[in-house]
Design an enzyme around this catalytic site. Sequence first.
Site, PDB file in Angstrom:
ATOM      1  N   ASN A 135       0.885  -1.167   0.000  1.00  0.00           N
ATOM      2  CA  ASN A 135       0.000   0.000   0.000  1.00  0.00           C
ATOM      3  C   ASN A 135       0.924   1.219   0.000  1.00  0.00           C
ATOM      4  O   ASN A 135       1.505   1.571   1.019  1.00  0.00           O
ATOM      5  CB  ASN A 135      -0.869  -0.042   1.256  1.00  0.00           C
ATOM      6  CG  ASN A 135      -1.887   1.085   1.278  1.00  0.00           C
ATOM      7  OD1 ASN A 135      -1.831   2.007   0.460  1.00  0.00           O
ATOM      8  ND2 ASN A 135      -2.798   1.029   2.225  1.00  0.00           N
ATOM      9  N   ARG A 138      -2.648  -2.018  -3.560  1.00  0.00           N
ATOM     10  CA  ARG A 138      -3.893  -1.273  -3.338  1.00  0.00           C
ATOM     11  C   ARG A 138      -3.874  -0.042  -4.242  1.00  0.00           C
ATOM     12  O   ARG A 138      -2.969   0.782  -4.173  1.00  0.00           O
ATOM     13  CB  ARG A 138      -3.979  -0.848  -1.879  1.00  0.00           C
ATOM     14  CG  ARG A 138      -5.196  -0.010  -1.625  1.00  0.00           C
ATOM     15  CD  ARG A 138      -5.276   0.442  -0.196  1.00  0.00           C
ATOM     16  NE  ARG A 138      -6.504   1.217  -0.032  1.00  0.00           N
ATOM     17  CZ  ARG A 138      -6.630   2.226   0.813  1.00  0.00           C
ATOM     18  NH1 ARG A 138      -5.611   2.596   1.567  1.00  0.00           N
ATOM     19  NH2 ARG A 138      -7.763   2.876   0.900  1.00  0.00           N
ATOM     20  N   HIS A 150     -12.851   2.811  -0.140  1.00  0.00           N
ATOM     21  CA  HIS A 150     -12.807   1.837   0.964  1.00  0.00           C
ATOM     22  C   HIS A 150     -13.587   0.578   0.577  1.00  0.00           C
ATOM     23  O   HIS A 150     -14.054  -0.167   1.442  1.00  0.00           O
ATOM     24  CB  HIS A 150     -13.449   2.364   2.263  1.00  0.00           C
ATOM     25  CG  HIS A 150     -12.711   3.487   2.937  1.00  0.00           C
ATOM     26  ND1 HIS A 150     -13.373   4.525   3.562  1.00  0.00           N
ATOM     27  CD2 HIS A 150     -11.392   3.726   3.108  1.00  0.00           C
ATOM     28  CE1 HIS A 150     -12.494   5.352   4.090  1.00  0.00           C
ATOM     29  NE2 HIS A 150     -11.276   4.914   3.818  1.00  0.00           N
ATOM     30  N   ARG A 154     -10.756  15.613   6.762  1.00  0.00           N
ATOM     31  CA  ARG A 154     -11.595  15.981   5.607  1.00  0.00           C
ATOM     32  C   ARG A 154     -12.982  16.414   6.067  1.00  0.00           C
ATOM     33  O   ARG A 154     -13.535  15.854   7.008  1.00  0.00           O
ATOM     34  CB  ARG A 154     -11.737  14.792   4.653  1.00  0.00           C
ATOM     35  CG  ARG A 154     -10.470  14.500   3.883  1.00  0.00           C
ATOM     36  CD  ARG A 154     -10.629  13.234   3.062  1.00  0.00           C
ATOM     37  NE  ARG A 154      -9.598  12.275   3.413  1.00  0.00           N
ATOM     38  CZ  ARG A 154      -9.638  10.972   3.145  1.00  0.00           C
ATOM     39  NH1 ARG A 154     -10.666  10.456   2.495  1.00  0.00           N
ATOM     40  NH2 ARG A 154      -8.656  10.188   3.513  1.00  0.00           N
ATOM     41  N   GLU A 210      -7.994  -5.078   5.209  1.00  0.00           N
ATOM     42  CA  GLU A 210      -7.932  -4.824   3.767  1.00  0.00           C
ATOM     43  C   GLU A 210      -6.800  -5.606   3.112  1.00  0.00           C
ATOM     44  O   GLU A 210      -6.924  -6.050   1.974  1.00  0.00           O
ATOM     45  CB  GLU A 210      -7.756  -3.321   3.526  1.00  0.00           C
ATOM     46  CG  GLU A 210      -9.036  -2.554   3.804  1.00  0.00           C
ATOM     47  CD  GLU A 210      -8.823  -1.063   4.027  1.00  0.00           C
ATOM     48  OE1 GLU A 210      -8.244  -0.694   5.070  1.00  0.00           O
ATOM     49  OE2 GLU A 210      -9.234  -0.274   3.166  1.00  0.00           O
TER      50      GLU A 210
END
Length: 398
Positions: free
Chosen positions: A9, A90, A179, A240, A383
Amino acid sequence: MTDTVLVINSGSSSVKYQLIQPDSGQQLANGMVERIGEDSSTATLKVGERTLRREGRVADHDAALRLAFELSAEAGLHLDDLDLVAVGHRVVHGGKTFYRPAVIDDAMMSKLEELAPLAPLHNPPAMVGIDVSRRILPGVPHIAVFDTAFFHDLPAAAATYAIEHDVAEKWHIRRYGFHGTSHEYVSRQAADFIERPYDSVNQIVLHLGNGASASAVADGRAVDTSMGLTPLEGLVMGTRSGDIDPGIVGYLCRTADMTIEDIDTMLNRRSGLLGLGGENDFRKLHELIENGDAAAQLAYDVYIHRLRKYVGAYLAVLGTTDIISFTAGVGENDAAVRRDALSGLAALGIELDPELNESPSRQPRRISAESSPVTVLVIPTDEELAIARACVQVVRTA
Ligand code: ADP
């Protein structure tokens, strides 16, 4: 030999990697190189109980991945001897083009290059990671797994923005969702947990990490999600803003002497919990709140208010839900967030068991009352394992 997958990742200033045996779910190694390009770079690698650590400048992603492989070898894990079946990467944005895990070749790399403007913070560093690791490990299939894939088939009504059709068409503007690997993994685990077939349950998944998103899944199919063209839309996040009136952008541009870049940076990096409460980590935010900090309290309240709105919206989208699952750093660990997100909803069939909600555990678990018609679960996301399993599927069906 047991199949082993290296999952990478690659972010703008860090590379995270894991060596995983997808069939057993066993993690052989878990490493990270942080602050790439700075003098204070650090590399850590955990292998079983052992942690290796190196400090000192790591110039770029090439050096970072080479260092990662060096550390693995030092820990006795030589990549050449492991007989890797795949390297899984990813990739945050697959655009309209990529919606299932696929072997990376030069053609895919040029298409990904075209998609970079859709995810300027995420896709370019992933491509650097892919590029470097393809050079370092040329004999192994490299497979891209896309964060957007699970939401590729969102119903048009959920995927479409109500903006001028031709503009949207020309610039590929739609709600892509992110996601996705986590939402799919968690929703499958949740169905398994209550021992029901995946395609027979309705679910709401709340992935609450530093980035946060909600999804509605009907009979195994994602029917809505809170992130959109970019990962900025939806829930309040660590840094965010999530949903805002789009009019704010034009207003700031015209009246506050802010450029689009300034506004973009503010909304992505200096908003959310950090922008309101001065902290983006819930552990620190709670401390501030306990000390009577009004700004931190407001940040918390805004976060919870938005989360509750999405739960209500997705209940209406689904009509009825069997499961609500919490996952990721906040969702798995913060009992107060879970309590406040779902308090007072008994009339909608949602009742937490306060004791179960408070008891910490690393395992998938139920936190709703026995009598609650909706089962509320905490499901730790993974993940990397999901990516590793997706890779093995690609390799085995090739
Ligand atoms: P991401 O993958 O988006 O970077 P994570 O899923 O790792 O984020 O979540 C990180 C966030 O989880 C932290 O910023 C913090 O707010 C929250 N978190 C982690 N551990 C705890 C904890 N024990 N209690 C409350 N919040 C936690």
